[in-house]
Design a protein around this motif. Sequence first.
Motif, PDB file in Angstrom:
ATOM      1  N   GLY A  37      24.083 -40.027 -68.336  1.00  0.00           N
ATOM      2  CA  GLY A  37      23.279 -41.018 -67.610  1.00  0.00           C
ATOM      3  C   GLY A  37      22.090 -40.398 -66.914  1.00  0.00           C
ATOM      4  O   GLY A  37      20.997 -40.976 -66.902  1.00  0.00           O
ATOM      5  N   ARG A  38      22.276 -39.216 -66.341  1.00  0.00           N
ATOM      6  CA  ARG A  38      21.168 -38.510 -65.678  1.00  0.00           C
ATOM      7  C   ARG A  38      20.087 -38.148 -66.685  1.00  0.00           C
ATOM      8  O   ARG A  38      18.891 -38.339 -66.430  1.00  0.00           O
ATOM      9  CB  ARG A  38      21.684 -37.247 -64.986  1.00  0.00           C
ATOM     10  CG  ARG A  38      20.607 -36.491 -64.246  1.00  0.00           C
ATOM     11  CD  ARG A  38      21.135 -35.260 -63.525  1.00  0.00           C
ATOM     12  NE  ARG A  38      22.085 -35.653 -62.501  1.00  0.00           N
ATOM     13  CZ  ARG A  38      23.300 -35.146 -62.357  1.00  0.00           C
ATOM     14  NH1 ARG A  38      23.725 -34.223 -63.181  1.00  0.00           N
ATOM     15  NH2 ARG A  38      24.094 -35.553 -61.408  1.00  0.00           N
ATOM     16  N   ALA A  39      20.511 -37.638 -67.867  1.00  0.00           N
ATOM     17  CA  ALA A  39      19.544 -37.262 -68.896  1.00  0.00           C
ATOM     18  C   ALA A  39      18.803 -38.488 -69.429  1.00  0.00           C
ATOM     19  O   ALA A  39      17.579 -38.453 -69.620  1.00  0.00           O
ATOM     20  CB  ALA A  39      20.255 -36.541 -70.040  1.00  0.00           C
ATOM     21  N   LEU A  40      19.535 -39.574 -69.661  1.00  0.00           N
ATOM     22  CA  LEU A  40      18.895 -40.783 -70.169  1.00  0.00           C
ATOM     23  C   LEU A  40      18.007 -41.440 -69.120  1.00  0.00           C
ATOM     24  O   LEU A  40      16.987 -42.048 -69.444  1.00  0.00           O
ATOM     25  CB  LEU A  40      19.955 -41.768 -70.675  1.00  0.00           C
ATOM     26  CG  LEU A  40      20.740 -41.321 -71.908  1.00  0.00           C
ATOM     27  CD1 LEU A  40      21.818 -42.344 -72.245  1.00  0.00           C
ATOM     28  CD2 LEU A  40      19.818 -41.087 -73.097  1.00  0.00           C
ATOM     29  N   PHE A  41      18.369 -41.316 -67.844  1.00  0.00           N
ATOM     30  CA  PHE A  41      17.563 -41.878 -66.769  1.00  0.00           C
ATOM     31  C   PHE A  41      16.212 -41.179 -66.688  1.00  0.00           C
ATOM     32  O   PHE A  41      15.177 -41.825 -66.510  1.00  0.00           O
ATOM     33  CB  PHE A  41      18.296 -41.750 -65.433  1.00  0.00           C
ATOM     34  CG  PHE A  41      17.527 -42.299 -64.276  1.00  0.00           C
ATOM     35  CD1 PHE A  41      17.367 -43.662 -64.109  1.00  0.00           C
ATOM     36  CD2 PHE A  41      16.935 -41.449 -63.345  1.00  0.00           C
ATOM     37  CE1 PHE A  41      16.659 -44.174 -63.035  1.00  0.00           C
ATOM     38  CE2 PHE A  41      16.222 -41.950 -62.270  1.00  0.00           C
ATOM     39  CZ  PHE A  41      16.081 -43.321 -62.118  1.00  0.00           C
ATOM     40  N   SER A  42      16.254 -39.846 -66.840  1.00  0.00           N
ATOM     41  CA  SER A  42      14.985 -39.107 -66.781  1.00  0.00           C
ATOM     42  C   SER A  42      14.097 -39.438 -67.975  1.00  0.00           C
ATOM     43  O   SER A  42      12.885 -39.280 -67.901  1.00  0.00           O
ATOM     44  CB  SER A  42      15.237 -37.598 -66.701  1.00  0.00           C
ATOM     45  OG  SER A  42      15.884 -37.149 -67.865  1.00  0.00           O
ATOM     46  N   ALA A  43      14.706 -39.923 -69.068  1.00  0.00           N
ATOM     47  CA  ALA A  43      13.930 -40.355 -70.232  1.00  0.00           C
ATOM     48  C   ALA A  43      13.559 -41.834 -70.123  1.00  0.00           C
ATOM     49  O   ALA A  43      12.910 -42.385 -71.011  1.00  0.00           O
ATOM     50  CB  ALA A  43      14.722 -40.114 -71.510  1.00  0.00           C
ATOM     51  N   GLY A  44      13.970 -42.489 -69.028  1.00  0.00           N
ATOM     52  CA  GLY A  44      13.641 -43.891 -68.815  1.00  0.00           C
ATOM     53  C   GLY A  44      14.489 -44.862 -69.617  1.00  0.00           C
ATOM     54  O   GLY A  44      14.109 -46.009 -69.806  1.00  0.00           O
ATOM     55  N   ILE A  45      15.650 -44.442 -70.078  1.00  0.00           N
ATOM     56  CA  ILE A  45      16.472 -45.285 -70.944  1.00  0.00           C
ATOM     57  C   ILE A  45      17.637 -45.937 -70.203  1.00  0.00           C
ATOM     58  O   ILE A  45      17.996 -47.075 -70.467  1.00  0.00           O
ATOM     59  CB  ILE A  45      17.020 -44.462 -72.134  1.00  0.00           C
ATOM     60  CG1 ILE A  45      15.853 -43.906 -72.952  1.00  0.00           C
ATOM     61  CG2 ILE A  45      17.941 -45.278 -73.004  1.00  0.00           C
ATOM     62  CD1 ILE A  45      16.266 -42.930 -74.018  1.00  0.00           C
ATOM     63  N   CYS A  46      18.275 -45.228 -69.288  1.00  0.00           N
ATOM     64  CA  CYS A  46      19.540 -45.699 -68.713  1.00  0.00           C
ATOM     65  C   CYS A  46      19.458 -45.766 -67.186  1.00  0.00           C
ATOM     66  O   CYS A  46      18.417 -45.530 -66.588  1.00  0.00           O
ATOM     67  CB  CYS A  46      20.661 -44.771 -69.165  1.00  0.00           C
ATOM     68  SG  CYS A  46      22.303 -45.364 -68.759  1.00  0.00           S
ATOM     69  N   CYS A  47      20.586 -46.055 -66.595  1.00  0.00           N
ATOM     70  CA  CYS A  47      20.655 -46.320 -65.161  1.00  0.00           C
ATOM     71  C   CYS A  47      20.848 -45.075 -64.292  1.00  0.00           C
ATOM     72  O   CYS A  47      20.784 -45.156 -63.078  1.00  0.00           O
ATOM     73  CB  CYS A  47      21.779 -47.305 -64.883  1.00  0.00           C
ATOM     74  SG  CYS A  47      23.346 -46.765 -65.552  1.00  0.00           S
TER      75      CYS A  47
END
Length: 176
Positions: A37-47
């Motif tokens: 989630g942290r990795a996807l958040f930094s890519a603007g994808i997840c929460c």
Amino acid sequence: MYLTLSRIAGVVARLLALAGGALLLAIVVLTVVSITGRALFSAGICCGPIRGIYDYTEISVGAAIFAFLPWCQYMNSHAAVDLFKSAMPDVLNRFLNVLIDIGMLVLAALIAHRLWLGLLDKQRFGETTLIAQIPVWIGYAACMAGAVGFVVVAAFCVIRSGRGLIWKDARTEPLS
């Protein structure tokens, strides 16, 4: 009677060890989800990461460690120094096993007692974890299950080693 006690101690130890393993697996899954989630958040994808994952990890790992102690005691798997064991007479080794098991029982009871007092203290003052605001006493309560199981299994191990001292050919190793 002895076989019944052995089975009870074995079941308690085994169930607590399985619960500790399940707890560790759950926290591994939560950690992977949080990191993803942290990795996807930094890519603007997840929460983003799971809020308070450090708090959950801290409580879960402590509880898992306590859950493994009864199994370790039941299987005679605590660290031991066997440097002179082969040179000593068998009766002395069996006597030392009784003393060591009594020491482990005293230690287990002391740990459980102090953990209980800590639980009451944390509950009375309402202390919480920093991020998730989980009451700290809940972590202590989770550890108490393993601590009480440790006392029960350690008491059985004193009986087991005492039996091994009296009857040389008595079954003193754990039933698996």
